[in-house]
Design an enzyme around this catalytic site. Structure first.
Site, PDB file in Angstrom:
ATOM      1  N   HIS A   1       0.842  -1.209   0.000  1.00 49.52           N
ATOM      2  CA  HIS A   1       0.000   0.000   0.000  1.00 49.52           C
ATOM      3  C   HIS A   1       0.871   1.250   0.000  1.00 49.52           C
ATOM      4  O   HIS A   1       0.521   2.261   0.616  1.00 49.52           O
ATOM      5  CB  HIS A   1      -0.940   0.016   1.208  1.00 49.52           C
ATOM      6  CG  HIS A   1      -2.084  -0.933   1.114  1.00 49.52           C
ATOM      7  ND1 HIS A   1      -3.265  -0.627   0.467  1.00 49.52           N
ATOM      8  CD2 HIS A   1      -2.233  -2.195   1.580  1.00 49.52           C
ATOM      9  CE1 HIS A   1      -4.091  -1.656   0.548  1.00 49.52           C
ATOM     10  NE2 HIS A   1      -3.492  -2.625   1.210  1.00 49.52           N
TER      11      HIS A   1
ATOM     12  N   TRP B   1       3.351  -0.435  -5.803  1.00 54.10           N
ATOM     13  CA  TRP B   1       2.601  -1.009  -4.686  1.00 54.10           C
ATOM     14  C   TRP B   1       3.446  -1.286  -3.449  1.00 54.10           C
ATOM     15  O   TRP B   1       3.014  -1.010  -2.330  1.00 54.10           O
ATOM     16  CB  TRP B   1       1.924  -2.311  -5.137  1.00 54.10           C
ATOM     17  CG  TRP B   1       1.033  -2.913  -4.099  1.00 54.10           C
ATOM     18  CD1 TRP B   1       1.232  -4.048  -3.375  1.00 54.10           C
ATOM     19  CD2 TRP B   1      -0.221  -2.392  -3.653  1.00 54.10           C
ATOM     20  NE1 TRP B   1       0.189  -4.283  -2.519  1.00 54.10           N
ATOM     21  CE2 TRP B   1      -0.721  -3.267  -2.660  1.00 54.10           C
ATOM     22  CE3 TRP B   1      -0.963  -1.269  -3.973  1.00 54.10           C
ATOM     23  CZ2 TRP B   1      -1.933  -3.055  -2.009  1.00 54.10           C
ATOM     24  CZ3 TRP B   1      -2.171  -1.058  -3.325  1.00 54.10           C
ATOM     25  CH2 TRP B   1      -2.646  -1.935  -2.361  1.00 54.10           C
TER      26      TRP B   1
ATOM     27  N   ASP C   1      -0.402  -5.117   5.068  1.00 48.26           N
ATOM     28  CA  ASP C   1      -1.372  -6.061   4.520  1.00 48.26           C
ATOM     29  C   ASP C   1      -1.286  -6.136   2.992  1.00 48.26           C
ATOM     30  O   ASP C   1      -0.707  -5.282   2.335  1.00 48.26           O
ATOM     31  CB  ASP C   1      -2.788  -5.667   4.935  1.00 48.26           C
ATOM     32  CG  ASP C   1      -3.173  -4.270   4.458  1.00 48.26           C
ATOM     33  OD1 ASP C   1      -2.319  -3.366   4.533  1.00 48.26           O
ATOM     34  OD2 ASP C   1      -4.315  -4.089   4.004  1.00 48.26           O
ATOM     35  N   GLU C   2      -1.860  -7.173   2.462  1.00 49.63           N
ATOM     36  CA  GLU C   2      -2.095  -7.336   1.025  1.00 49.63           C
ATOM     37  C   GLU C   2      -0.842  -7.076   0.190  1.00 49.63           C
ATOM     38  O   GLU C   2      -0.854  -6.325  -0.781  1.00 49.63           O
ATOM     39  CB  GLU C   2      -3.239  -6.402   0.577  1.00 49.63           C
ATOM     40  CG  GLU C   2      -4.544  -6.716   1.277  1.00 49.63           C
ATOM     41  CD  GLU C   2      -5.674  -5.773   0.908  1.00 49.63           C
ATOM     42  OE1 GLU C   2      -6.827  -6.225   0.843  1.00 49.63           O
ATOM     43  OE2 GLU C   2      -5.403  -4.572   0.689  1.00 49.63           O
ATOM     44  N   VAL C   3       0.249  -7.744   0.570  1.00 50.73           N
ATOM     45  CA  VAL C   3       1.506  -7.516  -0.150  1.00 50.73           C
ATOM     46  C   VAL C   3       2.304  -8.815  -0.211  1.00 50.73           C
ATOM     47  O   VAL C   3       2.354  -9.583   0.746  1.00 50.73           O
ATOM     48  CB  VAL C   3       2.336  -6.408   0.531  1.00 50.73           C
ATOM     49  CG1 VAL C   3       2.652  -6.765   1.983  1.00 50.73           C
ATOM     50  CG2 VAL C   3       3.598  -6.104  -0.249  1.00 50.73           C
TER      51      VAL C   3
END
Length: 676
Positions: free
Chosen positions: A208, A229, A264-266
């Site tokens: 993020h 990202w 998160d989300e990585v």
């Protein structure tokens, strides 16, 4: 006697009669032990300082030895006196917040305060709301008002996801031109602290990171050179940048006990290194956790990636799985976590976010795993996820309730209510979910959702709107959900700007002038829903109009809902007019329906202007002219234009196609010799 609906509801609230205190009674007060009068967030109590305790109507004190949890208090209203005893300063503050609600109800209903005894304390010690400002800011005045409101409902924490809305001193390129300075955020933080709210920053870290890595001077820190990202966790300069941002954020929010580092989300590779992704994640987490500890902050980390990389993630979102089935998944895969167990920082809070299925055995198992291995875990629920225009699913109240209950039962320290800005509804539309969270995190599960909705209406708008016949928010969810894709092929509103094919490919087909009526047949289901929602939004419009005439406060909140309802009504109106055009046969009918469609375009421009005028009373709608939009990996609506166009892309595209369609129709009408 009056109807008193407090929110959150106290643990014990017994009304036994009517006191002599009318709304016009001037209440003299006396502080036992010279305790300072707390800040009154509503500012409505008619208080007067009394020099003689014997004549005071109200006396209050702090007694640290009270047999009651922290932040607790007792409040007793007798015939001609009021007594408050609090465990600590926060408890005293909350006691007066409750008294203000009682007084507000009495004033609304023109009755005296009740004879009552209240014993109250929170079931969760940390009750935090997430403020996500990555895509837009509110006006500064709005933030100050929000601190008062949250405090009045006994919220005591904020996790503020700051991204580029802080004027960073150490890495100034990252800051947006409209960002608030460290000093401005610190003033808001000080104001919140005076009201027993601690603001802690969330500075997105490993992933993020687009708000940082979109800038050319940081491209070399990317894990993947072609993507903004994620950071490369093996590059020492990654930490130089992140630590600079942390230092500025800590200065801006000096009272917070936490530093939320995201994470998160990585999935990172370390620029192609051979280290496994989980190892890389934990290398990064260890470094940022040590930094947080060195600066007297407890790090908070979104816990999803270790669980995902260990293949135990999916059961958390499958409530249909039994405990036995979940255990089997863990038996097969837990070794992937245990192999790196020593690398998990033990000073970190692992935040288990689950917005839809917190009660799932898989979610409970994941939280227990961290606890069993000496790590602290905290839940995160949601009042807003990826819903466009306004929160859906009854403001997610049932899932908020479920996670609050399980957090209380497990002995957790607290719970976070996330409020994501990804698709950027107006913040006023989050209030019902926030107040439900305030209830469940303080009181536990004592009232039904419908009872809380009634208390919400009484607290936010006044006693005249408490009754269920004044409810309209849940009814509006259906039209809003339909509005999102009413003019589109499939679920494409978020993708109109990002699709590789032309934007027009996302738009529903226009009526074929050579096959009259076929469009209406093909879209029969859509037209049936459009008719239903036209009728429903008409009904909602009348309720909001009546509510605005009867509300005793918070008219602005109703104005925002009014604009949402008008926008939600617009797509059904377009569809029904298109059907009329599609079925027109004679030249006069065709021309009349075409004129209606053109008029809708003019109406839309007026509608948009009105909505923006209402929204901008508290919200900054446009990004700076030099703002760099990131690569938008998660397709956030609010990231798709510098101005407010992103909210209306589907409608703007429709009218562009409408003009083309009408031009073609008129051309054929004027060149067909049989129609001359």
């Amino acid at each position: 006697m009056g109807d008193f609906k407090l929110l959150p509801q106290p643990q014990e609230f017994n009304i036994t009669g009517i006191s002599s205190f009318s709304p016009s009674t001037e209440i003299t007060h006396w502080a036992i032990n010279q305790e300072k009068l707390p800040i009154l967030t509503r500012g409505i109590l008619p208080l007067k300082k009394e020099d003689n305790n014997g004549q005071a109507h109200l006396n209050y004190q702090i007694e640290a030895n009270m047999d009651i949890p922290s932040e607790g208090y007792t409040l007793s209203i007798e015939k001609e006196s009021i007594h408050i005893k609090a465990k600590d300063k926060a408890g005293l503050f909350y006691a007066f917040a409750t008294l203000e609600q009682l007084y507000e109800d009495a004033k609304d209903q023109e009755v005296n305060l009740p004879l009552c005894q209240i014993i109250d304390y929170p079931k969760l010690s940390y009750r935090a709301v997430h403020l996500d400002v990555k895509h837009h800011l509110e006006t500064t005045d709005y933030y100050y008002g929000l601190m008062n409101k949250l405090a009045s409902y006994k919220v005591n924490g904020i996790i503020l996801e700051i991204e580029d809305k802080l004027k960073f001193k150490r890495q100034p390129t990252i800051a947006s031109d409209d960002a608030l300075s460290i000093e401005e955020w610190r003033k808001i933080s000080d104001y919140a602290k005076e009201r027993h709210i601690e603001i802690s920053p969330l500075v997105q870290g490993l992933g993020h990171a687009s708000f940082i890595l979109k800038h050319p001077e940081y491209h070399n820190l990317r894990d993947n050179p072609s993507s903004d990202w994620a950071f490369n966790p093996l590059d020492p300069k990654t930490y130089e940048v992140q630590f600079d941002l942390y230092l500025d954020a800590i200065e801006a929010f000096p009272h917070g006990k936490y530093l939320h580092v995201g994470g998160d989300e990585v999935h990172t590779s370390g620029r192609g290194s051979k280290e496994p992704a989980l190892k890389l994640q934990l290398i990064w987490l260890d470094k940022v956790s040590k930094f947080a500890e060195e600066h007297n902050r407890t790090p908070i980390f979104w816990d999803d990636m270790p669980l995902l990389q260990a293949d135990v993630y999916a059961p958390m979102f499958k409530p249909e799985m039994t405990e036995e089935e979940v255990e089997k998944v863990w038996e097969e895969n837990e070794h992937k976590l245990l192999a790196f167990l020593d690398d998990f920082p033990k000073n970190c809070i692992y935040m288990r976010w689950n917005y839809e299925t917190p009660q799932a055995p898989g979610n409970i198992k994941a939280m227990q795993w961290f606890t069993d291995h000496g790590m602290e875990v905290m839940g995160a629920t949601a009042g807003q996820t990826r819903w466009v225009l306004m929160p859906q699913n009854d403001s997610n109240m049932e899932n908020i309730r479920s996670f609050a209950v399980s957090s209380i039962e497990s002995g957790s320290k607290g719970l976070l209510l996330t409020l994501w800005d990804d698709d950027s509804p107006h913040f006023e539309l989050y209030m019902r979910g926030i107040l439900a969270f305030a209830e469940y995190s303080w009181t536990g599960d004592k009232r039904s959702n419908e009872e809380i909705k009634m208390a919400f209406r009484q607290r936010e708008y006044g006693f005249p709107l408490a009754a269920i016949e004044n409810a309209f928010i849940s009814d509006l969810e259906g039209p809003v959900a339909f509005w999102k894709n009413a003019l589109l092929k499939g679920n494409k509103r978020n993708y109109l700007k990002s699709m590789e094919q032309p934007m027009e490919d996302g738009l529903m087909d226009f009526p074929n002038i050579n096959d009259k009526g076929a469009w209406s047949v093909a879209n029969a289901d859509r037209l049936e829903k459009a008719a239903q929602y036209m009728e429903l939004t008409d009904s909602i419009s009348k309720k909001i109009t009546l509510a605005r005439s009867n509300a005793l406060r918070n008219d602005y909140n109703l104005q925002v809902y009014e604009q949402v309802n008008k926008l939600a009504q617009y797509s059904p109106k377009i569809l029904l007019t298109l059907a009329e055009y599609d079925n027109a046969v004679s030249r006069d009918e065709i021309m009349a329906s075409a004129a209606k469609l053109k008029e809708l375009k003019s109406d839309f421009n007026s509608l948009r202007k009105e909505l923006e005028n209402v929204y901008r009373k508290t919200r900054i709608l446009n990004k700076p002219a030099n703002y760099i939009l990131d690569q938008d990996h998660h397709v956030h609506l609010a990231n798709q234009s510098l101005n407010f166009d992103w909210q209306f892309y589907a409608e703007m595209l429709f009218f562009k196609q409408l003009d083309k369609g009408l031009e073609k129709e008129m051309y054929l009408e004027n060149t067909d010799p049989l129609k001359k």
